[in-house]
Design an enzyme around this catalytic site. Sequence first.
Site, PDB file in Angstrom:
ATOM      1  N   HIS A 155      50.350  -1.421  49.012  1.00  0.00           N
ATOM      2  CA  HIS A 155      49.989  -2.262  47.853  1.00  0.00           C
ATOM      3  C   HIS A 155      48.644  -2.953  48.069  1.00  0.00           C
ATOM      4  O   HIS A 155      48.405  -4.033  47.523  1.00  0.00           O
ATOM      5  CB  HIS A 155      51.051  -3.322  47.562  1.00  0.00           C
ATOM      6  N   SER A 276      19.732  -2.352  43.647  1.00  0.00           N
ATOM      7  CA  SER A 276      19.866  -2.724  42.248  1.00  0.00           C
ATOM      8  C   SER A 276      18.473  -2.959  41.675  1.00  0.00           C
ATOM      9  O   SER A 276      17.565  -3.392  42.378  1.00  0.00           O
ATOM     10  CB  SER A 276      20.703  -3.997  42.155  1.00  0.00           C
ATOM     11  N   LYS A 282      21.453  -6.352  46.686  1.00  0.00           N
ATOM     12  CA  LYS A 282      22.490  -5.325  46.579  1.00  0.00           C
ATOM     13  C   LYS A 282      22.229  -4.078  47.421  1.00  0.00           C
ATOM     14  O   LYS A 282      21.108  -3.629  47.583  1.00  0.00           O
ATOM     15  CB  LYS A 282      22.634  -4.862  45.107  1.00  0.00           C
ATOM     16  N   GLU A 289      30.867   6.448  45.202  1.00  0.00           N
ATOM     17  CA  GLU A 289      31.323   6.226  43.818  1.00  0.00           C
ATOM     18  C   GLU A 289      31.183   7.497  42.985  1.00  0.00           C
ATOM     19  O   GLU A 289      32.041   7.831  42.170  1.00  0.00           O
ATOM     20  CB  GLU A 289      30.505   5.104  43.162  1.00  0.00           C
TER      21      GLU A 289
END
Length: 461
Positions: A155, A276, A282, A289
């Site tokens: 979980h 970024s 960033k 991804e």
Amino acid sequence: MKLWKGRFSGEAAASADEFGASISFDRRLFRQDIAGSLAHCRMLERQGIIEKGESEAIQGALKGILDDMEAGAIELGPAMEDIHMAIEGILTERVGEAGKKLHTARSRNDQVALDLRLYLKGEIVATLDLLRSLVGLLVSMAKDHRDTVMPGYTHLQRAQPVSLAFHLLAYCQMFLRDMGRLGDCLGRMDALPLGAGALSGVSYATDREFLRRELGFASICENAMDAVSDRDFALEFMSCASICMMHLSRFCEELVLWSSSEFAFVEMDDAFSTGSSIMPQKKNPDVAELIRGKTGRVYGGLMGLLAVMKGLPLAYNKDMQEDKPLVFDAADTLRDSLSIFAEMLSRVKVRGDSMEAAAKAGFLNATDAADYLVKKGVPFRDCHGIIGRMVLYCLAEGKGIEDLSLDELRGFSERFDDDIYGHIDVRACMEAKKSEGSTSSESVARQIAAVEKAIGVDGDG
Ligand code: ARG
């Protein structure tokens, strides 16, 4: 010029020609198409269906076309309809009358089924190589991280301590299954459709056994109608690809989580991260991804082809031309993802200290504390309650179970003795796992050896 124009009195609409043409995507089957034609031509000659001289002219020209295609010296426009028509058309331009005999005892229906099987057989072999080297990378990382302790989760909540080696070995099992599945799929697809003709067989004394040997298939498709109607092999490949992408995607998801400041378990290499355009601080795990994203695209291909096939009456229908962009895209995406994933993973920096710190906070030894009491004769369900109350107490006190004094421990159960501390250390918790396939170092060593054996690597300990 259309090779089938005899029956027509009217011209095809340019829009219909363009709409129906597959040459823009099936051109990549030219090698398979020419290999099939060469074998077919040799068979026709051996069977006395065409003359030796004709066969030699055809074969010479086909080899020339192959070279020219490899060199990019042939322009393939939409007027050529598909790769099969294109090659036959060019052949006839080059050798005249003999070229027109090549299509004897053959249809584009068995031809395209052959080309696609040949193509996918090659793709599977190449994909298996990539999977084998990915598993090799994982197992070598596992060897380096036998002593790297991290939390195992359920979980997404910290559950029990495991080694990073153990976690990586879980992925080895998934990728080994992917290899097994692709191998099974390859075995089933390894049947020759050529010789089926349009749908019912051909009325020449052909030799499909010769074709089978020439083209390297294990068997011959038993039923001509099935041979030209079937795309199960493509669907099977795409489902294998989907499952394999799902495995990559779960791993990528973990890397995305682990590289966040909240986890800080790994640092992605700059080479596989992006910045970024607005936020200077960033560093984004784009590659991970994107693999996760491309997984959706491969699933889409599988669903797309299932939908194309579901309502088709036997045998060939033009709808089936839509199989190729979907199959090509899935095969390319899978290969690209596997190879960039391995590159990215090999450059991930593991932060063993943060992993271990996380494994030491959050009561990951609670199950082991309960198991300790079980071994002292307390029924497991009672132990669960005792340790649960103890965790509540620890949370209020801001302590871990291992920080409690023996007096505090005895407040929860008289059965606690001094030896408890040796049982609730994270490494001790791992080593205490005795069952086959567990996270203990002994079991991990066995798993490493088994994975190495499966990929044919000689273990060096
Ligand atoms: N371009 C076609 C395809 O990809 C080749 C087979 C065409 N067969 C036919 N009977 N029209 O499916």
